[in-house]
Design a protein around this motif. Sequence first.
Motif, PDB file in Angstrom:
ATOM      1  N   UNK A  15      -4.432 -27.971  14.062  1.00  0.00           N
ATOM      2  CA  UNK A  15      -5.941 -27.408  14.863  1.00  0.00           C
ATOM      3  C   UNK A  15      -5.437 -27.604  16.458  1.00  0.00           C
ATOM      4  N   UNK A  16      -6.722 -26.778  16.936  1.00  0.00           N
ATOM      5  CA  UNK A  16      -6.875 -26.063  18.072  1.00  0.00           C
ATOM      6  C   UNK A  16      -8.234 -27.242  19.251  1.00  0.00           C
ATOM      7  N   UNK A  17      -6.981 -27.199  21.200  1.00  0.00           N
ATOM      8  CA  UNK A  17      -8.003 -27.521  21.931  1.00  0.00           C
ATOM      9  C   UNK A  17      -7.856 -26.732  22.782  1.00  0.00           C
ATOM     10  N   UNK A  18      -9.140 -26.633  23.466  1.00  0.00           N
ATOM     11  CA  UNK A  18      -9.418 -26.005  24.725  1.00  0.00           C
ATOM     12  C   UNK A  18      -9.863 -26.783  25.355  1.00  0.00           C
ATOM     13  N   UNK A  19      -9.377 -26.445  26.583  1.00  0.00           N
ATOM     14  CA  UNK A  19      -9.639 -26.990  27.603  1.00  0.00           C
ATOM     15  C   UNK A  19     -11.156 -26.605  28.418  1.00  0.00           C
ATOM     16  N   UNK A  20     -12.422 -26.691  28.333  1.00  0.00           N
ATOM     17  CA  UNK A  20     -13.504 -25.805  28.328  1.00  0.00           C
ATOM     18  C   UNK A  20     -13.795 -25.624  30.103  1.00  0.00           C
ATOM     19  N   UNK A  21     -12.803 -26.638  31.342  1.00  0.00           N
ATOM     20  CA  UNK A  21     -13.155 -26.199  32.664  1.00  0.00           C
ATOM     21  C   UNK A  21     -12.007 -25.192  32.609  1.00  0.00           C
ATOM     22  N   UNK A  22     -11.113 -24.946  31.594  1.00  0.00           N
ATOM     23  CA  UNK A  22      -9.898 -23.857  32.305  1.00  0.00           C
ATOM     24  C   UNK A  22     -10.324 -22.807  30.912  1.00  0.00           C
ATOM     25  N   UNK A  23     -11.911 -22.586  30.685  1.00  0.00           N
ATOM     26  CA  UNK A  23     -12.277 -21.321  29.798  1.00  0.00           C
ATOM     27  C   UNK A  23     -12.901 -20.120  30.495  1.00  0.00           C
ATOM     28  N   UNK A  24     -12.799 -19.122  30.740  1.00  0.00           N
ATOM     29  CA  UNK A  24     -13.717 -18.413  30.906  1.00  0.00           C
ATOM     30  C   UNK A  24     -14.813 -17.784  30.604  1.00  0.00           C
ATOM     31  N   UNK A  25     -14.318 -18.020  29.108  1.00  0.00           N
ATOM     32  CA  UNK A  25     -15.855 -18.061  28.047  1.00  0.00           C
ATOM     33  C   UNK A  25     -15.934 -15.954  28.105  1.00  0.00           C
TER      34      UNK A  25
END
Length: 82
Positions: A15-25
């Motif tokens: 599974x994948x965990x994405x930190x939305x505050x670190x992601x630049x889109x």
Amino acid sequence: MPACAIEEAIDIKGYVVIDPEECKGCGLCVAACVQKVLTLSPQLNRYGYHPATNEEKPCNGCGLCFYACPEPGAIQVFKAFD
């Protein structure tokens, strides 16, 4: 084929965990995902970017999204071992 049958056909290995505050889109992880389980969120993070999300979809744990991501710490991939 119903959605539950598709999920049963996919061998869920991680599974994948994405930190939305670190992601630049940037969308590089979305393009790199061979199973197409990642998308860009319609919500904005605190920096005004649309972060990537996987919405708890099944993943094979290949890690291509992790290697495509230019932002350190934005994506974590976990493998499931039997």
